[in-house]
Each structure stands twice: as structure tokens, then as C-alpha cells.
Design an enzyme around this catalytic site. Structure first.
Site, PDB file in Angstrom:
ATOM      1  N   GLU A 289      -2.333   7.903   7.557  1.00 21.03           N
ATOM      2  CA  GLU A 289      -3.193   8.747   6.734  1.00 21.03           C
ATOM      3  C   GLU A 289      -4.087   9.579   7.637  1.00 21.03           C
ATOM      4  O   GLU A 289      -4.446   9.140   8.728  1.00 21.03           O
ATOM      5  CB  GLU A 289      -4.123   7.875   5.861  1.00 21.03           C
ATOM      6  CG  GLU A 289      -3.484   7.290   4.634  1.00 21.03           C
ATOM      7  CD  GLU A 289      -4.443   6.438   3.826  1.00 21.03           C
ATOM      8  OE1 GLU A 289      -3.991   5.845   2.832  1.00 21.03           O
ATOM      9  OE2 GLU A 289      -5.640   6.340   4.180  1.00 21.03           O
TER      10      GLU A 289
ATOM     11  N   HIS B 132     -16.017  -4.569   7.103  1.00 27.34           N
ATOM     12  CA  HIS B 132     -15.284  -4.624   5.834  1.00 27.34           C
ATOM     13  C   HIS B 132     -15.789  -5.696   4.877  1.00 27.34           C
ATOM     14  O   HIS B 132     -15.121  -6.041   3.902  1.00 27.34           O
ATOM     15  CB  HIS B 132     -13.772  -4.771   6.079  1.00 27.34           C
ATOM     16  CG  HIS B 132     -13.268  -3.716   7.014  1.00 27.34           C
ATOM     17  ND1 HIS B 132     -13.307  -2.367   6.693  1.00 27.34           N
ATOM     18  CD2 HIS B 132     -12.782  -3.784   8.274  1.00 27.34           C
ATOM     19  CE1 HIS B 132     -12.833  -1.680   7.720  1.00 27.34           C
ATOM     20  NE2 HIS B 132     -12.526  -2.497   8.694  1.00 27.34           N
TER      21      HIS B 132
ATOM     22  N   LYS C 213       0.817  -1.233   0.000  1.00 33.04           N
ATOM     23  CA  LYS C 213       0.000   0.000   0.000  1.00 33.04           C
ATOM     24  C   LYS C 213       0.845   1.275   0.000  1.00 33.04           C
ATOM     25  O   LYS C 213       0.419   2.296  -0.540  1.00 33.04           O
ATOM     26  CB  LYS C 213      -0.970   0.017   1.188  1.00 33.04           C
ATOM     27  CG  LYS C 213      -1.822  -1.244   1.334  1.00 33.04           C
ATOM     28  CD  LYS C 213      -2.644  -1.557   0.100  1.00 33.04           C
ATOM     29  CE  LYS C 213      -3.187  -2.973   0.156  1.00 33.04           C
ATOM     30  NZ  LYS C 213      -3.607  -3.509  -1.131  1.00 33.04           N
TER      31      LYS C 213
ATOM     32  N   ARG D 236      -8.009  -7.743  -9.536  1.00 37.23           N
ATOM     33  CA  ARG D 236      -8.784  -8.957  -9.825  1.00 37.23           C
ATOM     34  C   ARG D 236     -10.196  -8.570 -10.234  1.00 37.23           C
ATOM     35  O   ARG D 236     -10.580  -7.401 -10.145  1.00 37.23           O
ATOM     36  CB  ARG D 236      -8.873  -9.813  -8.562  1.00 37.23           C
ATOM     37  CG  ARG D 236      -9.506  -9.026  -7.419  1.00 37.23           C
ATOM     38  CD  ARG D 236      -9.984  -9.863  -6.274  1.00 37.23           C
ATOM     39  NE  ARG D 236     -10.886  -9.095  -5.423  1.00 37.23           N
ATOM     40  CZ  ARG D 236     -10.519  -8.239  -4.497  1.00 37.23           C
ATOM     41  NH1 ARG D 236      -9.234  -8.017  -4.268  1.00 37.23           N
ATOM     42  NH2 ARG D 236     -11.426  -7.578  -3.792  1.00 37.23           N
TER      43      ARG D 236
HETATM   44  C1  MV4 Z   1      -9.748   4.764   5.826  1.00 41.09           C
HETATM   45  C2  MV4 Z   1     -10.894   5.291   6.438  1.00 41.09           C
HETATM   46  C3  MV4 Z   1     -10.858   6.615   6.817  1.00 41.09           C
HETATM   47  N1  MV4 Z   1      -9.748   7.344   6.608  1.00 41.09           N
HETATM   48  N2  MV4 Z   1      -8.688   5.523   5.626  1.00 41.09           N
HETATM   49  C4  MV4 Z   1     -11.313   0.284   5.552  1.00 41.09           C
HETATM   50  C5  MV4 Z   1     -10.855  -0.817   4.677  1.00 41.09           C
HETATM   51  C6  MV4 Z   1      -9.575  -0.390   4.094  1.00 41.09           C
HETATM   52  N3  MV4 Z   1      -9.531  -0.722   2.717  1.00 41.09           N
HETATM   53  C7  MV4 Z   1      -9.527   1.070   4.322  1.00 41.09           C
HETATM   54  N4  MV4 Z   1     -10.581   1.418   5.194  1.00 41.09           N
HETATM   55  C8  MV4 Z   1     -10.756   2.682   5.613  1.00 41.09           C
HETATM   56  N5  MV4 Z   1      -9.715   3.497   5.413  1.00 41.09           N
HETATM   57  C9  MV4 Z   1      -8.692   6.783   6.024  1.00 41.09           C
HETATM   58  N6  MV4 Z   1      -7.611   7.547   5.837  1.00 41.09           N
HETATM   59  C10 MV4 Z   1     -11.996   4.480   6.631  1.00 41.09           C
HETATM   60  C11 MV4 Z   1     -11.932   3.166   6.225  1.00 41.09           C
HETATM   61  C12 MV4 Z   1     -13.098   2.394   6.487  1.00 41.09           C
HETATM   62  C13 MV4 Z   1     -13.883   1.951   5.443  1.00 41.09           C
HETATM   63  C14 MV4 Z   1     -13.535   2.186   4.133  1.00 41.09           C
HETATM   64  C15 MV4 Z   1     -14.311   1.746   3.111  1.00 41.09           C
HETATM   65  C16 MV4 Z   1     -15.463   1.056   3.408  1.00 41.09           C
HETATM   66  C17 MV4 Z   1     -15.830   0.787   4.687  1.00 41.09           C
HETATM   67  C18 MV4 Z   1     -15.050   1.228   5.727  1.00 41.09           C
HETATM   68  C19 MV4 Z   1     -15.422   0.968   7.028  1.00 41.09           C
HETATM   69  C20 MV4 Z   1     -14.645   1.408   8.042  1.00 41.09           C
HETATM   70  C21 MV4 Z   1     -13.465   2.112   7.777  1.00 41.09           C
END
Ligand code: MV4
Length: 502
Positions: free
Chosen positions: A200, A235, A116, A292
Site C-alpha cells: 500500500e 498498536h 487483508k 467482533r
Molecule cells: C498503514 C499506515 C500508513 N499507511 N497503512 C498499523 C496497524 C495496522 N492495522 C495498519 N497500520 C498502519 N497502516 C498505510 N498504507 C499506518 C499504520 C499505522 C497506524 C495505523 C493506525 C493506528 C496507529 C498506527 C500506528 C502506526 C502505523
């Protein structure tokens, strides 16, 4: 020319891939574990090979066994589906070494996007917006505190080899940073064998919106617009739709262009997805790239009128894309619900078991990508998702009505599924009006819970009346004696309660 494809997967996605193969005149080879002998992907394939015991690590994740099956059956290509080995660069590399086409991007691209921190650097180079934060690994908790204070709170500490929510912690103040830094780090080490973390800015209640892209071996890249995936729990996506009801056309256009720029920059070949976090003011930030085919790809297929698996196979054979960006339009609206063998009323416990009765919805605009059948026993060893219900209509409100109708037509007995939970989701006002973000499931937990004691005496009486009404009037017909208005009132009540299906 690809003449025979081995599908290195199971369940609905294996069947999904085979369907496109047959339409292209391509033979199929299924691989299966000992727990999957009677699985539909095995019956549906031209040829099949057992690749080991039930445990995934000894079968669907065993590169040697899969390659051996591909050689024995003389497969030209391997489609990895999603999950399992689909984003494993070592697997793609091994396929290349054995002279087998891996239907997906190069191992180098998979490696670059799997890390990442490297992915963030790549996106900055490509001019794609990323969440403000770091692109270096953090050597210590003290260094983390310093960096976090620069970025400003709240922050998120994330594992570089993570994704899908593992190895992630929020810190709201400087005091919380050392603890969260260590927590993210140790989770990363135990999950990925690599404790590298980065930071982040934390985006509060974001939308999760992703853009589908296709790139060929001739340098052509197009996007297939957006999917809104904000209905998630821990998630795990539950409901997805295209187009997103949240973003406006200028944001949609900018996100599409950013996704194409990202894919172009890495010379992306195949089908891929750029995930974005979108805040309340429609600012979007690159989150991850998935190299994918995704579970939710059908909503894109429905609105874009395209078969993504066929595109993947054509691209892998070296064909150039046969359309340009201007040729792709989103037509109408599509919604997908994931049907899972789990007990939504008891902590979403997996509830595998024997399918006693199966009645699937049909009719206008309804698509089912599934692999279950009556008499099939869902194994305990794998993902609880048994299929996907996808609807397509000319408008979002019609698509919701269609989804509602289809969810009430669906009947799976013998085990517990999340059908009731899905029926409740589509009736939540925020879902209906399209005003929801990733906090939707938590924010509506009360409404989404099956209420205990919900069926009080009066409601039970009403249900019995609805059913009697249905039996006496609906089946008997004689439209001249039937009280249609009363009937339809009882019927809609029964439908609402999930007692009547038609
Ligand atoms: C985040 C975020 C808020 N701010 N990054 C969750 C899964 C992973 N792929 C990244 N995720 C998140 N990253 C920052 N800087 C909130 C989430 C997140 C989230 C993102 C997408 C869909 C659902 C989520 C549920 C909780 C937190």
C-alpha cells in the site's frame, strides 16, 4: 430465544457481557483457567466451569474445552468477547456444528475479513475507498520493487494475514524494498504461518478512525458513527473518543455511508467495526474490518445511548433492528482511558500483582468497566488491561474536565498502573485541542515521560503545605475561619500533582 449464554472470555469484557445478559433475563456461564479461579467474572456468573491451565492456548483458546463446557451447562449461545477466539472462523463453525449460536458474524465473513488482500478486494467491489496499492500477492522481491515504483514511495509492505501492526514494514526508497519485503514476509510466516504480503502507499501520520456498524439477519444495516483511536502506542490504543475531534460532519457522513456499504456488501450480521486511515486532508481509506465487539465500544454506547451487547444478542436471536439510521444520533462526547497494570515509566513493563487498595471514581457521567477488586491478584498470564474508565458529557471540553477529575479520584495501590501516564496525556495541548494523529504518543514522548528529579525541594515543600492545608482546613471545616482562596489554590496544586484526590 437465547436463555443461557456462555462467555468464552475473561476479565472486564466477560463481566461486561454478563451485565447485559442479566438485564435481558439471560443466564450466564463463565469459563475460567486455573489462574482465574478468583477472578470477578467467575463470581459474577450464574455458573462456571474450569477449562484448563493458566496458559491461554490450553484454556481460553481451547475450542474443545469451551464447547464441552457449553454442552455440559446447556448454553444456547456463546459470546466470544474480544481477543482469544472472537475472530476465529473455525470456532464459529464448530459452534454451528454443535447447534450453539455464535454471537457474531458468519465464519465466511470472518474468513473474508481476516485475509487483508481479500478484504481489500471486497471493499473495492463495495465502492469503499482503499489505500492505493495491490490486491495480489507478491511472488518475489523483484516483483515488489516493480510494483512499489509504480505506486510511488513511501510504501508499506503488509502481511495479508496480519493486522494490529504485525508483519508490516515501511520502504522509503527502492533500495529498501528487498530488505523490507523479506522482513515482512518472515515475520508473517512466523506469526501467522503465511508469508503472503501486499503493498500500500504509506499514509504519513494518519488518523485512526473507525465506524461502528450493526447488521441484522433481515438485511438491515446501520452505523453508530465514529471513534477516534489515534492515541496509540505500538498498536495498542490508550485513549479513545467519540465523536472524533478531527473530522467534519461531511467526512463523518461519508465514512458512515462507506461503512454501511461495506457491511451490506458482505451481508454482515452482528456488531462490527470498519477501521479507516484518515490523512491530514480528511481523505479516508479502508484499513481493516473487525468482526467482533471492540474494547472501545463503550464510547459509542455512551454517545448513541445504546447497549451494543444487547444488540448483538438480539441480532443473534434473529430479531430485526428496532431502529433506523435516522433514529441514531451522537449526543455529547465520550472518552475512554484504558487502565493497565503496567509501568509506563519503565518501558510499559507489565506489572501484575495484588490490589491493596481500590477507590474508583464515581459521579455524573462516569462509567467503569473493570473486573478488579481489593485483595485480587492480577495474574501474569493475560492482558495487563484491568479496566476502562469512560466519561460522558455534553461537550468535548467538559468530557476532558470530567476525565481529569475521574483520573485524580481513581486510586489503585499495590501495583504500578498507567494512571500517571493517562493523567499526563489529558493535559497535553494537542489532546486538549483535539489536534492529534497517530504520531501523538511519539511526538509527545518527552512530555509524557515521568520526569526524574521533577520533585525538587520547592515543589516538595509546596506539596507538604498543600497537604497540611487540606488536613487543617478542609476536614475541620468551620467555613467562617477557613481561607477558601488559599485552600483552593493549594488544593488545585495538590490535585495537579496527584497528591490530593478530593
Ligand atoms: C498503514 C499506515 C500508513 N499507511 N497503512 C498499523 C496497524 C495496522 N492495522 C495498519 N497500520 C498502519 N497502516 C498505510 N498504507 C499506518 C499504520 C499505522 C497506524 C495505523 C493506525 C493506528 C496507529 C498506527 C500506528 C502506526 C502505523
Amino acid at each position: 430465544m437465547i436463555k443461557k449464554v456462555l462467555i468464552a472470555n475473561r476479565g472486564e469484557i466477560a463481566v461486561r457481557v454478563m451485565r447485559s445478559c442479566y438485564e435481558m433475563g439471560i443466564r450466564t456461564v463463565a469459563v475460567f483457567s486455573e489462574a482465574d479461579r478468583s477472578s470477578r467474572h467467575v463470581m459474577y456468573a450464574d455458573e462456571a466451569e474450569c477449562i484448563g491451565p493458566a496458559s491461554s492456548s490450553d484454556s481460553y483458546l481451547c475450542i474443545d474445552n469451551i464447547i464441552a463446557a457449553a454442552k455440559k451447562h446447556k448454553a444456547d449461545a456463546i459470546h466470544p468477547g474480544y481477543g482469544f477466539l472472537s475472530e476465529n472462523p473455525a470456532f464459529a463453525r464448530r459452534c454451528a456444528k454443535e447447534g450453539i449460536i455464535f454471537i457474531g458474524p458468519s465464519p465466511e465473513t470472518m474468513e473474508r475479513m481476516g485475509d487483508k488482500i481479500q478484504a481489500r478486494r471486497t471493499m473495492i467491489e463495495a465502492g469503499v475507498p482503499v489505500v492505493p496499492g495491490t490486491c495480489e500477492m507478491l511472488p518475489s522481491a523483484e516483483e515488489a520493487v516493480r510494483v512499489c515504483s509504480e505506486i510511488g514511495y513511501p510504501v508499506m509492505i503488509k502481511a495479508s494475514m496480519g493486522g494490529g501492526g504485525k508483519g508490516m514494514r515501511v520502504a522509503r526508497t527502492a533500495d529498501e524494498v528487498p530488505l523490507m519485503y523479506e522482513a515482512a514476509r518472515s515475520e508473517a510466516i512466523s506469526s501467522f504461518g503465511d508469508g503472503t504480503v501486499y503493498i500500500e502507499k504509506f499514509v504519513e501520520s494518519p488518523h485512526h478512525i473507525e465506524i461502528q456498524i450493526l447488521g441484522d439477519k433481515h438485511g438491515n444495516v446501520v452505523h453508530l458513527f465514529d471513534r477516534e483511536c489515534s492515541v496509540q502506542r505500538r498498536h495498542q490504543k490508550i485513549v479513545e473518543e467519540s465523536p472524533s475531534p478531527f473530522i467534519d460532519d461531511s467526512t463523518r457522513k461519508a465514512m458512515g455511508e462507506a461503512a454501511v456499504a461495506a457491511a451490506r456488501h458482505v451481508g454482515y450480521v452482528g456488531a462490527g467495526t470498519i477501521e479507516f486511515l484518515v490523512d491530514g486532508r480528511q481523505n479516508f481509506y479502508f484499513l481493516e474490518m473487525n468482526t467482533r465487539l471492540q474494547v472501545e465500544h463503550p464510547v459509542t454506547e455512551e454517545v448513541c445511548g445504546m447497549d451494543l451487547v444487547k444488540q448483538q444478542i438480539r441480532i443473534a436471536s434473529g430479531e430485526a433492528l428496532s431502529f433506523r439510521q435516522e433514529d441514531i444520533r451522537q449526543r455529547g462526547h465520550a472518552i475512554e482511558c484504558r487502565i493497565c497494570a503496567e509501568d509506563a515509566d519503565n518501558g510499559f513493563r507489565p506489572s501484575p500483582g495484588l490490589i491493596k487498595q481500590l477507590i474508583e471514581p464515581q459521579g455524573n457521567g462516569v462509567r467503569i468497566d473493570s473486573y478488579i477488586y481489593e485483595g485480587y491478584e492480577i495474574p501474569v498470564h493475560y492482558d495487563p488491561m484491568v479496566g476502562k474508565l469512560i466519561v460522558h458529557a455534553s461537550r468535548r471540553d467538559y468530557a476532558i474536565e470530567r476525565m481529569r477529575r475521574a483520573l485524580y479520584e481513581y486510586k489503585i495501590t499495590g501495583l504500578t498502573t498507567n494512571m500517571g501516564y493517562l493523567r499526563r496525556i489529558i493535559d497535553v495541548p494537542q489532546f486538549k485541542n483535539g489536534c492529534y494523529d497517530t504520531s501523538f504518543v511519539e511526538a509527545n514522548a518527552d512530555r509524557l515521560a515521568a520526569r526524574k528529579g521533577y520533585h525538587n525541594d520547592a515543589e516538595d515543600m509546596a506539596l507538604i503545605a498543600a497537604y497540611l492545608d487540606y488536613l487543617m482546613n478542609y476536614e475541620e471545616n468551620t467555613s467562617d475561619t477557613r481561607d477558601d482562596s488559599a485552600l483552593s489554590r493549594w488544593r488545585s496544586f495538590g490535585l495537579q500533582k496527584g497528591v490530593l484526590r478530593i
